[in-house]
Design a protein around this motif. Structure first.
Motif, short mmCIF file in Angstrom:
data_model
loop_
_atom_site.label_atom_id
_atom_site.label_comp_id
_atom_site.label_asym_id
_atom_site.label_seq_id
_atom_site.Cartn_x
_atom_site.Cartn_y
_atom_site.Cartn_z
N ALA A 86 0.80 -1.23 0.15
CA ALA A 86 -0.19 -0.15 -0.03
C ALA A 86 0.83 1.27 0.06
N PRO A 87 0.43 2.38 -0.77
CA PRO A 87 1.01 3.64 -0.62
C PRO A 87 1.17 4.31 0.97
N PRO A 88 2.32 5.04 1.08
CA PRO A 88 2.31 5.73 2.22
C PRO A 88 1.06 6.58 2.77
N VAL A 89 0.67 6.96 3.97
CA VAL A 89 -0.59 7.60 4.37
C VAL A 89 -0.17 8.93 4.32
N LEU A 90 -0.98 9.71 3.78
CA LEU A 90 -0.81 11.16 3.49
C LEU A 90 -1.95 11.91 4.59
N LYS A 91 -1.40 12.70 5.48
CA LYS A 91 -2.40 13.20 6.34
C LYS A 91 -2.47 14.49 6.49
N SER A 92 -3.18 15.20 7.38
CA SER A 92 -3.18 16.76 7.39
C SER A 92 -2.04 17.29 7.89
N LEU A 93 -1.53 18.22 7.48
CA LEU A 93 -0.57 19.03 8.07
C LEU A 93 -0.57 19.39 9.40
N SER A 94 0.20 19.14 10.41
CA SER A 94 0.11 19.36 11.72
C SER A 94 1.80 19.29 12.36
N ASP A 95 1.82 19.65 13.68
CA ASP A 95 3.04 19.32 14.37
C ASP A 95 3.63 18.08 14.26
N SER A 96 2.59 17.14 14.18
CA SER A 96 3.11 15.81 14.05
C SER A 96 3.14 15.14 13.03
N PHE A 97 2.77 15.92 11.84
CA PHE A 97 2.82 15.44 10.56
C PHE A 97 3.22 16.60 9.80
N THR A 98 4.66 16.67 9.85
CA THR A 98 5.06 18.02 8.95
C THR A 98 5.17 18.10 7.50
N LEU A 99 5.37 19.23 6.91
CA LEU A 99 5.44 19.48 5.68
C LEU A 99 6.59 18.43 4.90
N ASP A 100 7.65 18.19 5.53
CA ASP A 100 8.87 17.58 5.11
C ASP A 100 8.35 16.11 5.04
N MET A 101 7.48 15.47 6.12
CA MET A 101 7.17 14.24 6.22
C MET A 101 6.17 13.91 5.07
N CYS A 102 5.30 15.04 4.76
CA CYS A 102 4.16 14.82 3.98
C CYS A 102 4.83 14.91 2.37
N VAL A 103 5.68 15.82 2.12
CA VAL A 103 6.41 15.77 1.01
C VAL A 103 7.15 14.58 0.81
N SER A 104 7.86 13.88 1.41
CA SER A 104 8.74 12.89 1.56
C SER A 104 7.58 11.63 1.20
N ILE A 192 -3.89 15.43 -4.30
CA ILE A 192 -4.34 16.62 -4.56
C ILE A 192 -4.81 17.38 -3.10
N ARG A 193 -5.23 16.75 -2.20
CA ARG A 193 -5.59 17.23 -1.00
C ARG A 193 -4.26 17.84 -0.26
N SER A 194 -3.32 16.82 -0.34
CA SER A 194 -2.09 17.45 0.39
C SER A 194 -1.13 18.50 -0.24
N LEU A 195 -1.33 18.50 -1.65
CA LEU A 195 -0.58 19.68 -2.60
C LEU A 195 -1.39 20.97 -2.37
N ARG A 196 -2.72 20.85 -2.22
CA ARG A 196 -3.61 21.86 -1.80
C ARG A 196 -3.16 22.66 -0.57
N ALA A 197 -2.90 21.73 0.60
CA ALA A 197 -2.55 22.01 1.66
C ALA A 197 -1.23 22.62 1.83
N ALA A 198 -0.52 22.12 0.90
CA ALA A 198 1.10 22.60 0.83
C ALA A 198 1.02 23.74 0.42
N ILE A 199 0.34 24.14 -0.40
CA ILE A 199 0.52 25.28 -1.25
C ILE A 199 -0.28 26.57 -0.43
#
Length: 208
Positions: A86-104, A192-199
């Motif tokens: 399964a692909p890695p899980v993408l969560k909402s950006l937070s202190d525990s799920f940083t932008l670095d983790m999300c993009v990786s 899509i959701r994660s990229l919108r949040a990152a932008i």
């Protein structure tokens, strides 16, 4: 101390502080990050539009419908047998799920599906363009990491298994292709959701 000397010291200290301050902080990264994220989002939207066409052209086994909301017990057993990760899980950006983790994780997921389609391309025709788009998507995500100076480490938690050796017959190939495309579609929606949040994260100066 002479007032003029104090004033000169203040000016000197101010100049040193300004000179040593970073050009951009993590909360205010360069516009190149947003530009790369926008390009990535546009490409993911294209991939989502193309998946139904690719599925129709490559998957012809009865019961393997892209619109099916459920999997049969037999299909679930096949997925387990094939060992498609399964692909890695993408969560909402937070202190525990940083932008670095999300993009990786975006990059890991893109690499995973690019690799799976590569294996399937030896058995199914019609996957070449989709695989090329995933390769380009990796380029855009890598540019996001570089622009924001995020960590270059990429998790290997989704290494591609020896899928080729498990594709013994046409049915196995069809199931693997179906599951991969279904999984890719779901991952793209998360992208899509994660990229919108990152932008938005960038435009908001780091505030979510």
């Amino acid at each position: 101390m002479d007032p003029r000397t104090v004033a000169l010291l203040h000016c000197f200290l101010f100049a040193v502080l300004v000179q040593s301050a970073p050009v951009s902080s993590p909360a205010d990264p360069p516009p190149a990050f947003r530009e790369a994220a926008e390009r990535a989002k546009t490409l993911v939207e294209k991939i989502l539009r193309d998946i139904p066409t690719v599925h129709s052209a490559t998957i012809n086994t009865e019961g393997l419908s892209l619109d099916s909301s459920s999997q049969t017990t037999n299909l679930q057993m096949m997925v387990t047998s094939l060992g498609i990760p399964a692909p890695p899980v993408l969560k909402s950006l937070s202190d525990s799920f940083t932008l670095d983790m999300c993009v990786s994780r975006m990059l890991v997921g893109s690499q995973l599906h690019h690799g799976l389609l590569g294996v399937l391309s030896d058995k199914l025709s019609g996957l070449k363009d989709l695989r090329a788009d995933l390769r380009d998507l990796q380029t855009h995500i890598t540019k996001m990491k570089e622009a924001a100076q995020l960590s270059s480490d990429v998790s290997d938690q989704n290494q591609i298994p020896d899928l080729a050796s498990r594709l013994q017959g046409n049915y196995e190939v069809q199931v693997a292709g179906h599951v991969t495309l279904m999984q890719l579609r779901s991952f793209c929606h998360d992208l899509i959701r994660s990229l919108r949040a990152a932008i938005a994260y960038r435009r908001a100066g780091g505030k979510r």
